[in-house]
Design a protein around this motif. Sequence first.
Motif, PDB file in Angstrom:
ATOM      1  N   THR A 130      -7.929 -18.776  16.605  1.00 52.13           N
ATOM      2  CA  THR A 130      -7.666 -16.939  16.095  1.00 52.13           C
ATOM      3  C   THR A 130      -8.750 -16.566  14.826  1.00 52.13           C
ATOM      4  N   ARG A 131      -8.860 -15.323  15.554  1.00 47.87           N
ATOM      5  CA  ARG A 131      -9.586 -14.507  14.631  1.00 47.87           C
ATOM      6  C   ARG A 131      -8.665 -13.919  13.239  1.00 47.87           C
ATOM      7  N   ALA A 132      -9.236 -14.182  12.529  1.00 51.14           N
ATOM      8  CA  ALA A 132      -8.645 -13.872  10.914  1.00 51.14           C
ATOM      9  C   ALA A 132      -9.478 -12.507  10.123  1.00 51.14           C
ATOM     10  N   TYR A 133      -9.002 -12.230   9.640  1.00 50.24           N
ATOM     11  CA  TYR A 133      -9.500 -10.590   8.569  1.00 50.24           C
ATOM     12  C   TYR A 133      -8.914 -11.370   7.394  1.00 50.24           C
ATOM     13  N   VAL A 134      -9.616 -11.415   6.297  1.00 47.94           N
ATOM     14  CA  VAL A 134      -9.497 -11.615   4.800  1.00 47.94           C
ATOM     15  C   VAL A 134      -9.442 -10.425   3.762  1.00 47.94           C
ATOM     16  N   LEU A 135      -8.384 -10.566   3.417  1.00 52.03           N
ATOM     17  CA  LEU A 135      -8.226  -9.342   2.446  1.00 52.03           C
ATOM     18  C   LEU A 135      -7.936  -9.921   0.791  1.00 52.03           C
ATOM     19  N   HIS A 136      -8.881  -9.118   0.381  1.00 53.14           N
ATOM     20  CA  HIS A 136      -8.829  -9.504  -1.507  1.00 53.14           C
ATOM     21  C   HIS A 136      -7.876  -8.506  -1.922  1.00 53.14           C
ATOM     22  N   PRO A 137      -6.573  -7.873  -2.263  1.00 52.14           N
ATOM     23  CA  PRO A 137      -6.784  -6.831  -3.069  1.00 52.14           C
ATOM     24  C   PRO A 137      -7.038  -6.438  -4.347  1.00 52.14           C
ATOM     25  N   ASP A 138      -7.916  -6.182  -4.810  1.00 54.39           N
ATOM     26  CA  ASP A 138      -8.036  -6.425  -6.522  1.00 54.39           C
ATOM     27  C   ASP A 138      -7.373  -5.329  -7.354  1.00 54.39           C
ATOM     28  N   LEU A 139      -6.573  -5.787  -7.486  1.00 51.73           N
ATOM     29  CA  LEU A 139      -5.204  -4.772  -8.751  1.00 51.73           C
ATOM     30  C   LEU A 139      -5.915  -4.637 -10.354  1.00 51.73           C
ATOM     31  N   LYS A 140      -5.441  -3.844 -11.295  1.00 47.60           N
ATOM     32  CA  LYS A 140      -6.420  -3.461 -12.233  1.00 47.60           C
ATOM     33  C   LYS A 140      -5.175  -4.682 -13.286  1.00 47.60           C
ATOM     34  N   ALA A 141      -4.434  -5.429 -12.825  1.00 51.51           N
ATOM     35  CA  ALA A 141      -3.824  -6.218 -14.202  1.00 51.51           C
ATOM     36  C   ALA A 141      -4.388  -7.684 -13.751  1.00 51.51           C
TER      37      ALA A 141
END
Length: 427
Positions: free
Chosen positions: A12-23
């Motif tokens: 399975t081709r996966a893409y990783v996202l890390h949301p960088d929230l200010k809080a």
Amino acid sequence: MTEPVFQRERPTRAYVLHPDLKAQDARRMPEHRLAEAVSLAVALPMLEVVGAEVVRLPKPHAGHLFGTGKLAELKERLAEAEVDLVLVDGPVSPVQQRNLEKEWGVKLLDRTGLILEIFADRARTREGVLQVELAALSYQRTRLVRAWTHLERQRGGLGFVGGPGETQIEADRRAIDDQVVKIRRQLAKVVKTRELHRAARRKVPFPVVALVGYTNAGKSTLFNRMTGADVMAKDMLFATLDPTMRGITLPNGRKVILSDTVGFISELPHELVAAFRATLEEVLEADLILHVRDVAHPETEEQAADVGEILESLGVAEDVALLEVWNKIDALSPSLRAALLAQDARREEVQAVSALTGEGIEALYAAIETRLGEERFDEALILPFEKGRARAWLHEQNVVRSEVETEEGWQLEVNWAASQRARFRAL
């Protein structure tokens, strides 16, 4: 449990996202958080990580998590990379998940969903499998999204004459709740069996030494080094899920039980903190805790703080002896290594080792011997009824393993140290 999303012939081709929230927690660099998320993804055998990025977010969008511009930009990137699965390193609400999957045309998992998949892949013992199923059902229950229209919801009233969507969701909820009840019953039996095993082990006069630490700190490698066992030890997050126990003999001839445990991780989903408390019971009853740290990791201090917080939340008693084992010194630069070994020499509560090469293991054994103090042994006692004060003292010392009342008095089995025996004789 739901069918795993990774059962297909090609990876399975996966893409990783890390949301960088200010809080977010300022202790952690977003780039390091992303690296950890990628390591989590790589821990699943059927995943091929084809891309990863940090996404700066002033605030999360209620319906899609990401803003309109970023949504379109990511859609294009995912299509170019022929991505099957997006892994979002953070919480994603059921509505956000549904909307993102629809917008991008891919399957999506948040951090909790990914960790559940890893736990499902790793669990081996009966209890481990049941605990994963329980956690997955709890998570799945929150994913039942209301997909019916505003009018259907209005017409639903109390649910007795509701729209088709509501009827289906309530039916799904009942099915999940029924399954939860069944698993809890099965778990109760398994836990009871484990309690019997632990009760039997308490009668064995061997202290328990528990290895704890952040995931991938090298606990299983150290366990294998100390026991000669062949526990799964890979450079991979959550390589060990079920507690493994082995008896070892220290250089001074004293026998101890060594316990390897599941690795800790920051922001462990609350469903799993509850579900895996049982797998950490060995830690709660340990005579000595070895906190294994990966000192070569750039965020070793932050990881140590996370472990400390989890131990505190588990209710590990402050009076339990604890040794910090600074592992992976073989991966340090010569200057860092020299500085760290100088600290080790000055601090009794720290031992620097390389579980991989064996360096420092003999010194670690000596530190364990010192921390465990005197050896304990079993003895049978008979106390006449007029010796109530002596009996009370034994119970205060927590050395009584069993007690039977006879016609002559109390018949006790005790497990104590020579110094306790001497103090008792002096009473």
